[in-house]
Design a protein around this motif. Sequence first.
Motif, PDB file in Angstrom:
ATOM      1  N   PHE A 159     -50.584  -0.645  17.206  1.00 36.86           N
ATOM      2  CA  PHE A 159     -49.453   0.116  17.700  1.00 36.86           C
ATOM      3  C   PHE A 159     -48.137  -0.542  17.348  1.00 36.86           C
ATOM      4  O   PHE A 159     -47.136   0.122  17.150  1.00 36.86           O
ATOM      5  CB  PHE A 159     -49.579   0.298  19.214  1.00 36.86           C
ATOM      6  CG  PHE A 159     -48.480   1.110  19.821  1.00 36.86           C
ATOM      7  CD1 PHE A 159     -47.618   0.556  20.755  1.00 36.86           C
ATOM      8  CD2 PHE A 159     -48.299   2.433  19.461  1.00 36.86           C
ATOM      9  CE1 PHE A 159     -46.597   1.306  21.321  1.00 36.86           C
ATOM     10  CE2 PHE A 159     -47.288   3.198  20.014  1.00 36.86           C
ATOM     11  CZ  PHE A 159     -46.439   2.626  20.952  1.00 36.86           C
ATOM     12  N   SER A 160     -48.118  -1.859  17.255  1.00 32.17           N
ATOM     13  CA  SER A 160     -46.884  -2.566  16.925  1.00 32.17           C
ATOM     14  C   SER A 160     -46.366  -2.206  15.538  1.00 32.17           C
ATOM     15  O   SER A 160     -45.211  -2.459  15.211  1.00 32.17           O
ATOM     16  CB  SER A 160     -47.102  -4.078  17.016  1.00 32.17           C
ATOM     17  OG  SER A 160     -48.112  -4.489  16.110  1.00 32.17           O
ATOM     18  N   SER A 161     -47.204  -1.585  14.723  1.00 32.42           N
ATOM     19  CA  SER A 161     -46.807  -1.203  13.369  1.00 32.42           C
ATOM     20  C   SER A 161     -46.205   0.197  13.295  1.00 32.42           C
ATOM     21  O   SER A 161     -45.894   0.672  12.209  1.00 32.42           O
ATOM     22  CB  SER A 161     -48.020  -1.265  12.433  1.00 32.42           C
ATOM     23  OG  SER A 161     -48.543  -2.579  12.376  1.00 32.42           O
ATOM     24  N   TYR A 162     -46.047   0.831  14.436  1.00 28.14           N
ATOM     25  CA  TYR A 162     -45.572   2.211  14.477  1.00 28.14           C
ATOM     26  C   TYR A 162     -44.134   2.303  14.989  1.00 28.14           C
ATOM     27  O   TYR A 162     -43.779   1.656  15.981  1.00 28.14           O
ATOM     28  CB  TYR A 162     -46.457   3.065  15.385  1.00 28.14           C
ATOM     29  CG  TYR A 162     -47.791   3.409  14.783  1.00 28.14           C
ATOM     30  CD1 TYR A 162     -48.831   2.479  14.772  1.00 28.14           C
ATOM     31  CD2 TYR A 162     -48.020   4.658  14.226  1.00 28.14           C
ATOM     32  CE1 TYR A 162     -50.050   2.800  14.213  1.00 28.14           C
ATOM     33  CE2 TYR A 162     -49.252   4.986  13.666  1.00 28.14           C
ATOM     34  CZ  TYR A 162     -50.259   4.045  13.660  1.00 28.14           C
ATOM     35  OH  TYR A 162     -51.467   4.361  13.107  1.00 28.14           O
ATOM     36  N   ARG A 196     -40.273  -2.529  13.656  1.00 34.89           N
ATOM     37  CA  ARG A 196     -39.896  -3.936  13.607  1.00 34.89           C
ATOM     38  C   ARG A 196     -38.691  -4.258  14.476  1.00 34.89           C
ATOM     39  O   ARG A 196     -38.071  -5.298  14.307  1.00 34.89           O
ATOM     40  CB  ARG A 196     -39.605  -4.333  12.168  1.00 34.89           C
ATOM     41  CG  ARG A 196     -38.545  -3.471  11.525  1.00 34.89           C
ATOM     42  CD  ARG A 196     -38.367  -3.804  10.039  1.00 34.89           C
ATOM     43  NE  ARG A 196     -37.346  -2.961   9.426  1.00 34.89           N
ATOM     44  CZ  ARG A 196     -37.039  -3.017   8.143  1.00 34.89           C
ATOM     45  NH1 ARG A 196     -37.671  -3.862   7.339  1.00 34.89           N
ATOM     46  NH2 ARG A 196     -36.109  -2.235   7.650  1.00 34.89           N
ATOM     47  N   GLY A 197     -38.357  -3.383  15.394  1.00 36.62           N
ATOM     48  CA  GLY A 197     -37.205  -3.619  16.240  1.00 36.62           C
ATOM     49  C   GLY A 197     -35.940  -3.197  15.550  1.00 36.62           C
ATOM     50  O   GLY A 197     -35.971  -2.439  14.599  1.00 36.62           O
ATOM     51  N   PHE A 235     -45.229   2.370  10.307  1.00 37.89           N
ATOM     52  CA  PHE A 235     -44.223   1.606   9.556  1.00 37.89           C
ATOM     53  C   PHE A 235     -42.924   2.371   9.367  1.00 37.89           C
ATOM     54  O   PHE A 235     -42.245   2.227   8.362  1.00 37.89           O
ATOM     55  CB  PHE A 235     -44.774   1.180   8.188  1.00 37.89           C
ATOM     56  CG  PHE A 235     -45.859   0.166   8.287  1.00 37.89           C
ATOM     57  CD1 PHE A 235     -47.059   0.337   7.604  1.00 37.89           C
ATOM     58  CD2 PHE A 235     -45.721  -0.973   9.053  1.00 37.89           C
ATOM     59  CE1 PHE A 235     -48.075  -0.598   7.697  1.00 37.89           C
ATOM     60  CE2 PHE A 235     -46.728  -1.913   9.150  1.00 37.89           C
ATOM     61  CZ  PHE A 235     -47.913  -1.728   8.463  1.00 37.89           C
ATOM     62  N   GLY A 236     -42.597   3.225  10.307  1.00 40.44           N
ATOM     63  CA  GLY A 236     -41.385   4.012  10.164  1.00 40.44           C
ATOM     64  C   GLY A 236     -40.149   3.322  10.722  1.00 40.44           C
ATOM     65  O   GLY A 236     -40.242   2.337  11.470  1.00 40.44           O
ATOM     66  N   GLU A 274     -40.535  13.482  10.397  1.00 36.72           N
ATOM     67  CA  GLU A 274     -40.949  12.158   9.919  1.00 36.72           C
ATOM     68  C   GLU A 274     -42.016  11.531  10.811  1.00 36.72           C
ATOM     69  O   GLU A 274     -42.543  10.474  10.477  1.00 36.72           O
ATOM     70  CB  GLU A 274     -39.737  11.233   9.791  1.00 36.72           C
ATOM     71  CG  GLU A 274     -38.761  11.673   8.708  1.00 36.72           C
ATOM     72  CD  GLU A 274     -37.721  10.623   8.386  1.00 36.72           C
ATOM     73  OE1 GLU A 274     -37.736   9.541   9.012  1.00 36.72           O
ATOM     74  OE2 GLU A 274     -36.872  10.883   7.518  1.00 36.72           O
ATOM     75  N   TYR A 275     -42.332  12.160  11.896  1.00 26.31           N
ATOM     76  CA  TYR A 275     -43.327  11.610  12.811  1.00 26.31           C
ATOM     77  C   TYR A 275     -44.651  12.337  12.648  1.00 26.31           C
ATOM     78  O   TYR A 275     -44.697  13.566  12.611  1.00 26.31           O
ATOM     79  CB  TYR A 275     -42.831  11.683  14.252  1.00 26.31           C
ATOM     80  CG  TYR A 275     -41.656  10.771  14.476  1.00 26.31           C
ATOM     81  CD1 TYR A 275     -40.354  11.219  14.283  1.00 26.31           C
ATOM     82  CD2 TYR A 275     -41.846   9.443  14.843  1.00 26.31           C
ATOM     83  CE1 TYR A 275     -39.271  10.365  14.461  1.00 26.31           C
ATOM     84  CE2 TYR A 275     -40.771   8.589  15.028  1.00 26.31           C
ATOM     85  CZ  TYR A 275     -39.484   9.057  14.821  1.00 26.31           C
ATOM     86  OH  TYR A 275     -38.417   8.205  14.991  1.00 26.31           O
TER      87      TYR A 275
END
Length: 124
Positions: A29-32, A54-55, A101-102, A110-111
């Motif tokens: 999930f951290s990659s989304y 990535r914040g 990775f958005g 885009e989602y």
Amino acid sequence: QVQLVESGGGLVQAGGSLRLSCAASGRTFSSYAVAWFRQAPGKEREFVSALSWRGGSTPYADSVQGRFTISRDNAKNTVYLQMNSLKPEDTAVYYCAARLFGLESRRQYEYDYWGQGTQVTVSS
């Protein structure tokens, strides 16, 4: 593949607060990138806020700037939307969305993944 489930909606008086949660399945999930959108009765779905994977910056719709705060807890695979100083015009179904990775996009197309929505009703 990720599945999203929103919760935390309900009925609140104007000036009150709610915190919405969006729980995601999957271990990456951290990659989304994640976002919140909302759809009021008779209106098109609109952007509320977003976070990239990535914040970084957290854009908000002008109508909620200063009142709503988006955050995420990757350890819990959950995204939150803290909503303060609620107004009757915030009444809508709120949806969370995700994209691998958005960036923190305002564009719905885009989602790739969407939750079923949670109803928020603000009474005057």
